[in-house]
Design a protein around this motif. Sequence first.
Motif, mmCIF file in Angstrom:
data_model
loop_
_atom_site.group_PDB
_atom_site.id
_atom_site.type_symbol
_atom_site.label_atom_id
_atom_site.label_comp_id
_atom_site.label_asym_id
_atom_site.label_seq_id
_atom_site.Cartn_x
_atom_site.Cartn_y
_atom_site.Cartn_z
ATOM 1 N N GLY A 35 22.171 8.005 -37.717
ATOM 2 C CA GLY A 35 20.840 8.731 -37.836
ATOM 3 C C GLY A 35 21.029 10.015 -38.073
ATOM 4 N N ALA A 36 19.592 10.510 -38.149
ATOM 5 C CA ALA A 36 19.418 12.078 -38.183
ATOM 6 C C ALA A 36 20.165 12.962 -37.379
ATOM 7 C CB ALA A 36 17.902 12.369 -37.946
ATOM 8 N N THR A 52 16.502 8.076 -35.220
ATOM 9 C CA THR A 52 15.433 8.987 -35.855
ATOM 10 C C THR A 52 15.591 10.258 -35.242
ATOM 11 O OG1 THR A 52 13.641 7.988 -35.108
ATOM 12 C CG2 THR A 52 14.355 6.933 -36.956
ATOM 13 N N THR A 53 14.961 11.138 -35.777
ATOM 14 C CA THR A 53 14.707 12.631 -35.267
ATOM 15 C C THR A 53 13.759 12.404 -33.801
ATOM 16 O OG1 THR A 53 14.519 13.452 -37.370
ATOM 17 C CG2 THR A 53 13.755 14.803 -35.664
ATOM 18 N N GLY A 54 14.461 12.957 -32.772
ATOM 19 C CA GLY A 54 13.833 12.665 -31.643
ATOM 20 C C GLY A 54 14.582 11.816 -30.597
ATOM 21 N N GLY A 55 15.535 11.214 -31.266
ATOM 22 C CA GLY A 55 16.355 10.402 -30.576
ATOM 23 C C GLY A 55 15.790 8.833 -30.326
ATOM 24 N N GLN A 56 14.884 8.540 -31.184
ATOM 25 C CA GLN A 56 14.255 7.070 -30.998
ATOM 26 C C GLN A 56 15.359 6.160 -31.729
ATOM 27 O OE1 GLN A 56 11.597 6.252 -29.022
ATOM 28 N NE2 GLN A 56 11.680 8.337 -28.570
ATOM 29 N N CYS A 57 15.840 5.075 -30.854
ATOM 30 C CA CYS A 57 16.906 4.365 -31.731
ATOM 31 C C CYS A 57 16.450 2.971 -31.571
ATOM 32 C CB CYS A 57 18.064 4.577 -30.991
ATOM 33 S SG CYS A 57 18.816 6.339 -31.134
ATOM 34 N N THR A 109 21.624 11.023 -32.367
ATOM 35 C CA THR A 109 22.562 10.127 -31.727
ATOM 36 C C THR A 109 23.261 10.528 -30.254
ATOM 37 O OG1 THR A 109 24.287 10.924 -32.733
ATOM 38 C CG2 THR A 109 22.838 9.389 -33.842
ATOM 39 N N TYR A 110 22.923 11.534 -29.791
ATOM 40 C CA TYR A 110 23.621 12.034 -28.554
ATOM 41 C C TYR A 110 22.724 13.122 -27.821
ATOM 42 C CZ TYR A 110 25.168 16.656 -30.504
ATOM 43 O OH TYR A 110 25.097 17.930 -30.850
ATOM 44 N N LYS A 112 25.368 11.507 -45.880
ATOM 45 C CA LYS A 112 25.077 12.722 -46.191
ATOM 46 C C LYS A 112 23.672 13.382 -45.512
ATOM 47 C CE LYS A 112 25.123 14.009 -50.559
ATOM 48 N NZ LYS A 112 25.229 13.943 -52.031
ATOM 49 N N ASN A 113 23.669 14.261 -44.615
ATOM 50 C CA ASN A 113 22.672 14.630 -43.856
ATOM 51 C C ASN A 113 22.336 13.855 -42.752
ATOM 52 O OD1 ASN A 113 20.733 16.698 -43.503
ATOM 53 N ND2 ASN A 113 18.813 15.304 -43.971
ATOM 54 N N GLN A 114 23.255 13.088 -42.254
ATOM 55 C CA GLN A 114 23.356 12.205 -40.949
ATOM 56 C C GLN A 114 24.544 12.351 -39.944
ATOM 57 O OE1 GLN A 114 20.689 8.889 -40.942
ATOM 58 N NE2 GLN A 114 19.926 11.078 -42.177
ATOM 59 N N GLU A 115 24.321 11.800 -39.083
ATOM 60 C CA GLU A 115 25.439 11.765 -38.228
ATOM 61 C C GLU A 115 25.920 10.346 -37.315
ATOM 62 O OE1 GLU A 115 23.987 14.501 -35.115
ATOM 63 O OE2 GLU A 115 23.285 12.947 -33.822
#
Length: 451
Positions: free
Chosen positions: A442-443, A39-44, A447-448, A138-141
């Motif tokens: 995710g967003a 999710t946004t902020g890199g929480q996986c 993811t990186y 869509k709108n994801q990576e």
Amino acid sequence: MISASTLAALLALGHGVLGQQAGTSTAETHPPMSYQKCTTGGQCTTVNTNIVLDANWRWLHSTSGYTNCYTGNTFDQTLCPNNQACAANCALDGADYTGTYGIQASGNSVSLKLKQGNNIGSRVYLINGDKYELFKLKNQEFTFDVDVSGLGCGINGALYFVKMDADGGLAKYPTNKAGAKLGTGYCDAQCPRDLKFIAGKANVEGWKPSNGDANSGEGNTGSCCAEMDIWEANSISTALTPHACSTNGPCTGNTTCGSGDSRYDGYCDKDGCDLNPYRFGVQNFFGPGKTVNSNQKMTVVTQFITSDNTATGTLSAIRRIYVQNGKVIQQADTNIPGITKTNQITDKFCKEQKAVTGDPDEFSEKGGLAGFGKDLDAGMALVFSVWDDHTANMLWLDSTYPVGSNKVGAARGTCATTSGKPSDVESQQANAAVTFSNVKFGAIGSTYKST
């Protein structure tokens, strides 16, 4: 004397329900392979999934015993006189992933070996329970690590998405009794006709064994659907390619399947709108010792940008980023006269690409990114594969293709035009393998690490 076709028809009736069967000779155990949702902020968070081998690689035998329904590249005519009877008389069985196919999966990684005994290549899907895991891009990576250092000319270690049914076709095709748990339902933008089963029926009618491939052939029917080639690569070249389709589903014959001289008449855009750095003027970007060094593991990030930065917006661009040795590397800008400098796939790039190469602009005709984006809305299944190419020796990826052409875009990599012959590849690179790992989804930006 009863004829073979009559006997097979009677056998089919004896099974009661006509359909693609699931065998019980070998227990099917799906090797584990997890991925992470971010999710946004890199929480996986970790999603515990598995892989499943495609049905085309599996042992196909009689439901009443262990007689092969398919040997080499031919069907048994007694068990398989026609599509319906074959589906009733034959069963797909479980797989020995490591021993037979050279597939190793654990934790968050999967390794696919090109040659294991007499088996060549493999194709596996990410599965969650008894359904394929579907990704809405869509709108994801989408991000993963990959090591292609062991893949030379003529081999493709691919990661991609296709618009398959999550259940492998169980609901849509009641004659399919095997489903996703045995890897059924494959389709892609090449409308493959080498599949032994399509839409719950066999593909034996019109089946012609291949002249060059001892394990393959083609039937009358193909299986078409939109395809997003995130990663087609070896240590020499890589390509990022969306393939749009006007129709998703079975095709019949050369015209709708786009076979032979009818390549541009079929349901799908087989060429796609590819972004291969070497092909479009940046020859020092990807490869051994280059900016993105294929001798080392790398992280590959692909972003699906929409016009309004929402998952319901119109797909407007596909972007590629690499991370290697802690350094973020943006996709190189194209460097070809006639193509506006860009490092992403857009409708403008696709139109300009086709104009300068002289290739038919099937991608735009089939709706461009906006049309392709509609196929992404339902979610796509994730595919990992390794293969060599009996049709074009993989020259379209890593050499000059067509051979002898001096057209713009014909040079796609540094491999010799005499390379890639499967017999050479399989003897000289028998131990070749590709490893995919650390899949994240995710967003945008989650993811990186961007710095």
